[in-house]
Write a protein that holds these residues in place. Structure first.
Motif, PDB file in Angstrom:
ATOM      1  N   LYS A 147      -4.202   6.563  -4.593  1.00  0.00           N
ATOM      2  CA  LYS A 147      -4.580   7.614  -3.648  1.00  0.00           C
ATOM      3  C   LYS A 147      -5.674   7.087  -2.723  1.00  0.00           C
ATOM      4  O   LYS A 147      -6.654   6.521  -3.182  1.00  0.00           O
ATOM      5  CB  LYS A 147      -5.081   8.865  -4.385  1.00  0.00           C
ATOM      6  CG  LYS A 147      -4.062   9.447  -5.339  1.00  0.00           C
ATOM      7  CD  LYS A 147      -2.870  10.009  -4.582  1.00  0.00           C
ATOM      8  CE  LYS A 147      -1.876  10.623  -5.544  1.00  0.00           C
ATOM      9  NZ  LYS A 147      -0.523  10.410  -5.189  1.00  0.00           N
ATOM     10  N   ARG A 148      -5.477   7.261  -1.441  1.00  0.00           N
ATOM     11  CA  ARG A 148      -6.456   6.814  -0.453  1.00  0.00           C
ATOM     12  C   ARG A 148      -6.776   7.956   0.496  1.00  0.00           C
ATOM     13  O   ARG A 148      -5.933   8.809   0.742  1.00  0.00           O
ATOM     14  CB  ARG A 148      -5.886   5.667   0.389  1.00  0.00           C
ATOM     15  CG  ARG A 148      -5.662   4.404  -0.369  1.00  0.00           C
ATOM     16  CD  ARG A 148      -4.896   3.421   0.506  1.00  0.00           C
ATOM     17  NE  ARG A 148      -5.096   2.084   0.025  1.00  0.00           N
ATOM     18  CZ  ARG A 148      -5.637   1.111   0.741  1.00  0.00           C
ATOM     19  NH1 ARG A 148      -6.009   1.314   1.966  1.00  0.00           N
ATOM     20  NH2 ARG A 148      -5.800  -0.084   0.219  1.00  0.00           N
ATOM     21  N   ILE A 189       0.840  -1.209   0.000  1.00  0.00           N
ATOM     22  CA  ILE A 189       0.000   0.000   0.000  1.00  0.00           C
ATOM     23  C   ILE A 189       0.868   1.250   0.000  1.00  0.00           C
ATOM     24  O   ILE A 189       0.635   2.189  -0.761  1.00  0.00           O
ATOM     25  CB  ILE A 189      -0.945  -0.002   1.211  1.00  0.00           C
ATOM     26  CG1 ILE A 189      -2.007  -1.081   1.042  1.00  0.00           C
ATOM     27  CG2 ILE A 189      -1.591   1.371   1.402  1.00  0.00           C
ATOM     28  CD1 ILE A 189      -2.813  -1.369   2.289  1.00  0.00           C
ATOM     29  N   SER A 229      -4.349   3.727   9.915  1.00  0.00           N
ATOM     30  CA  SER A 229      -3.766   4.997   9.475  1.00  0.00           C
ATOM     31  C   SER A 229      -3.479   5.898  10.673  1.00  0.00           C
ATOM     32  O   SER A 229      -2.975   6.997  10.518  1.00  0.00           O
ATOM     33  CB  SER A 229      -4.720   5.706   8.511  1.00  0.00           C
ATOM     34  OG  SER A 229      -5.955   5.956   9.154  1.00  0.00           O
ATOM     35  N   THR A 234      -4.511   6.453   4.357  1.00  0.00           N
ATOM     36  CA  THR A 234      -3.495   5.467   4.010  1.00  0.00           C
ATOM     37  C   THR A 234      -2.927   4.852   5.282  1.00  0.00           C
ATOM     38  O   THR A 234      -2.481   5.573   6.175  1.00  0.00           O
ATOM     39  CB  THR A 234      -2.358   6.118   3.205  1.00  0.00           C
ATOM     40  OG1 THR A 234      -2.909   6.675   2.023  1.00  0.00           O
ATOM     41  CG2 THR A 234      -1.294   5.102   2.832  1.00  0.00           C
TER      42      THR A 234
END
Length: 85
Positions: free
Chosen positions: A34-35, A28, A55, A38
């Motif tokens: 794009k998250r 990841i 995260s 993350t």
């Protein structure tokens, strides 16, 4: 064959081993995807006995505790070495 995350009692992605959680986190972090949130670390779950990604930073008290443990282990190693001299 790599372990695929699956849903469990915790309703979070489950990784059965620390190694599989490490690999998923690295994948990841190294992806261009794009998250919104993350993951930055993984942690062991006391409930399901697996690992989950998060995260969130470690809470300050956990960081202090880990620092305390690190200093404690260093002291123990120094004492072991001095006993052997």
């Amino acid at each position: 064959m790599p372990h695929k995350p699956q849903k469990n009692k915790c309703k979070k992605a489950l990784f059965l081993t620390k190694k599989s959680a490490e690999r998923a986190l690295a994948k990841i972090i190294n992806s261009d995807e794009k998250r919104l949130n993350t993951p930055i670390r993984f942690y062991p779950c006391d409930f399901c006995r697996g690992y989950h990604l998060t995260s969130k930073e470690r809470p300050p008290e956990a960081k202090n505790y880990l620092k305390y443990l690190d200093e404690w282990y260093k002291l123990i190693n120094v004492l072991k070495v001095s006993e052997n001299d």
